[in-house]
Design a protein around this motif. Sequence first.
Motif: not given
Length: 72
Positions: A4-11, A46-49
């Motif tokens: 992603q181009p900046t901070a502020g993103y989440a998954v 990222v998200a891991v399970s």
Amino acid sequence: MGPQPTAGYAVRITRISRNDRGIVVHVTTSSPGPNCTVAQVRTHPVAVSRLRKTDRPVQFEFTRTTRDCTAR
């Protein structure tokens, strides 16, 4: 989600379920709205399970949200 181009993103992985077609991984992604102040730095959310081994197909269902950073 990828780079992603900046901070502020989440998954987030919000739920994992089974149905007659296999395993369904429910994922919610969040991006900053136009009024959000974010760091100008490239990020890689990222998200891991971990699941038990299965031969069933795995499907991903995405819910995309945008954070509202409007001053209150």
